[in-house]
Motif scaffolding. Structure first.
Motif, PDB file in Angstrom:
ATOM      1  N   THR A   7       0.817  -1.214   0.000  1.00 42.93           N
ATOM      2  CA  THR A   7       0.000   0.000   0.000  1.00 42.93           C
ATOM      3  C   THR A   7       0.856   1.272   0.000  1.00 42.93           C
ATOM      4  O   THR A   7       0.570   2.191  -0.781  1.00 42.93           O
ATOM      5  CB  THR A   7      -0.956  -0.013   1.202  1.00 42.93           C
ATOM      6  OG1 THR A   7      -1.767  -1.185   1.121  1.00 42.93           O
ATOM      7  CG2 THR A   7      -1.847   1.206   1.202  1.00 42.93           C
ATOM      8  N   PRO A   8       1.904   1.371   0.822  1.00 40.18           N
ATOM      9  CA  PRO A   8       2.735   2.586   0.746  1.00 40.18           C
ATOM     10  C   PRO A   8       3.422   2.764  -0.611  1.00 40.18           C
ATOM     11  O   PRO A   8       3.537   3.887  -1.118  1.00 40.18           O
ATOM     12  CB  PRO A   8       3.775   2.377   1.849  1.00 40.18           C
ATOM     13  CG  PRO A   8       3.165   1.417   2.789  1.00 40.18           C
ATOM     14  CD  PRO A   8       2.295   0.532   1.956  1.00 40.18           C
ATOM     15  N   ALA A   9       3.837   1.662  -1.227  1.00 40.45           N
ATOM     16  CA  ALA A   9       4.476   1.755  -2.544  1.00 40.45           C
ATOM     17  C   ALA A   9       3.473   2.220  -3.601  1.00 40.45           C
ATOM     18  O   ALA A   9       3.801   3.032  -4.470  1.00 40.45           O
ATOM     19  CB  ALA A   9       5.082   0.416  -2.920  1.00 40.45           C
ATOM     20  N   LEU A  15       1.178   9.130  -6.190  1.00 37.15           N
ATOM     21  CA  LEU A  15       1.612  10.519  -6.015  1.00 37.15           C
ATOM     22  C   LEU A  15       2.612  10.926  -7.093  1.00 37.15           C
ATOM     23  O   LEU A  15       2.576  12.058  -7.586  1.00 37.15           O
ATOM     24  CB  LEU A  15       2.217  10.709  -4.628  1.00 37.15           C
ATOM     25  CG  LEU A  15       1.218  10.735  -3.478  1.00 37.15           C
ATOM     26  CD1 LEU A  15       1.951  10.809  -2.144  1.00 37.15           C
ATOM     27  CD2 LEU A  15       0.270  11.907  -3.626  1.00 37.15           C
ATOM     28  N   GLY A  16       3.497  10.012  -7.467  1.00 35.95           N
ATOM     29  CA  GLY A  16       4.442  10.304  -8.544  1.00 35.95           C
ATOM     30  C   GLY A  16       3.744  10.559  -9.866  1.00 35.95           C
ATOM     31  O   GLY A  16       4.109  11.474 -10.610  1.00 35.95           O
ATOM     32  N   VAL A  17       2.724   9.754 -10.159  1.00 32.01           N
ATOM     33  CA  VAL A  17       1.966   9.947 -11.398  1.00 32.01           C
ATOM     34  C   VAL A  17       1.225  11.283 -11.362  1.00 32.01           C
ATOM     35  O   VAL A  17       1.230  12.043 -12.336  1.00 32.01           O
ATOM     36  CB  VAL A  17       0.991   8.767 -11.621  1.00 32.01           C
ATOM     37  CG1 VAL A  17      -0.006   9.074 -12.734  1.00 32.01           C
ATOM     38  CG2 VAL A  17       1.768   7.500 -11.927  1.00 32.01           C
ATOM     39  N   VAL A  18       0.591  11.602 -10.243  1.00 30.18           N
ATOM     40  CA  VAL A  18      -0.162  12.855 -10.126  1.00 30.18           C
ATOM     41  C   VAL A  18       0.766  14.059 -10.251  1.00 30.18           C
ATOM     42  O   VAL A  18       0.477  15.018 -10.975  1.00 30.18           O
ATOM     43  CB  VAL A  18      -0.954  12.889  -8.798  1.00 30.18           C
ATOM     44  CG1 VAL A  18      -1.506  14.269  -8.528  1.00 30.18           C
ATOM     45  CG2 VAL A  18      -2.074  11.858  -8.830  1.00 30.18           C
ATOM     46  N   ALA A  23       2.926  18.531 -13.400  1.00 29.18           N
ATOM     47  CA  ALA A  23       4.064  19.259 -13.954  1.00 29.18           C
ATOM     48  C   ALA A  23       3.965  19.347 -15.472  1.00 29.18           C
ATOM     49  O   ALA A  23       4.282  20.382 -16.065  1.00 29.18           O
ATOM     50  CB  ALA A  23       5.363  18.575 -13.539  1.00 29.18           C
ATOM     51  N   ALA A  24       3.510  18.271 -16.111  1.00 30.67           N
ATOM     52  CA  ALA A  24       3.370  18.280 -17.566  1.00 30.67           C
ATOM     53  C   ALA A  24       2.322  19.309 -18.003  1.00 30.67           C
ATOM     54  O   ALA A  24       2.523  20.030 -18.986  1.00 30.67           O
ATOM     55  CB  ALA A  24       2.987  16.888 -18.066  1.00 30.67           C
ATOM     56  N   PHE A  25       1.208  19.409 -17.285  1.00 27.44           N
ATOM     57  CA  PHE A  25       0.181  20.386 -17.637  1.00 27.44           C
ATOM     58  C   PHE A  25       0.663  21.808 -17.413  1.00 27.44           C
ATOM     59  O   PHE A  25       0.404  22.701 -18.232  1.00 27.44           O
ATOM     60  CB  PHE A  25      -1.108  20.134 -16.850  1.00 27.44           C
ATOM     61  CG  PHE A  25      -2.007  19.129 -17.508  1.00 27.44           C
ATOM     62  CD1 PHE A  25      -2.718  19.455 -18.644  1.00 27.44           C
ATOM     63  CD2 PHE A  25      -2.133  17.851 -16.987  1.00 27.44           C
ATOM     64  CE1 PHE A  25      -3.534  18.536 -19.267  1.00 27.44           C
ATOM     65  CE2 PHE A  25      -2.954  16.918 -17.595  1.00 27.44           C
ATOM     66  CZ  PHE A  25      -3.665  17.260 -18.738  1.00 27.44           C
ATOM     67  N   VAL A  26       1.378  22.049 -16.317  1.00 25.78           N
ATOM     68  CA  VAL A  26       1.916  23.388 -16.070  1.00 25.78           C
ATOM     69  C   VAL A  26       2.894  23.770 -17.167  1.00 25.78           C
ATOM     70  O   VAL A  26       2.861  24.887 -17.690  1.00 25.78           O
ATOM     71  CB  VAL A  26       2.580  23.458 -14.678  1.00 25.78           C
ATOM     72  CG1 VAL A  26       3.397  24.722 -14.518  1.00 25.78           C
ATOM     73  CG2 VAL A  26       1.526  23.364 -13.587  1.00 25.78           C
TER      74      VAL A  26
END
Length: 57
Positions: A7-9, A15-18, A23-26
């Protein structure tokens, strides 16, 4: 493969994907604004070079 993650992984992966997508949208919107600013600056420069005719109208 993903079923073996704890679950933590999975939370860190999510969170990394989000963060990556955010960042890509910004970056995308930043580039769009740069292109729009460059286009308006070029249009303003072209209008400034255009001769003005003072003819009675």
């Amino acid at each position: 493969m993903l079923t073996a993650l704890t679950t933590p992984a999975l939370t860190l992966l999510f969170l990394g994907v989000v963060v990556g997508l955010g960042a890509a949208f910004v970056w995308m919107f930043w580039e769009i604004e740069q292109v729009k600013a460059r286009h308006s600056r070029d249009r303003f420069a072209a209008a400034a070079r255009r001769p003005r005719h003072n003819r009675p109208g």
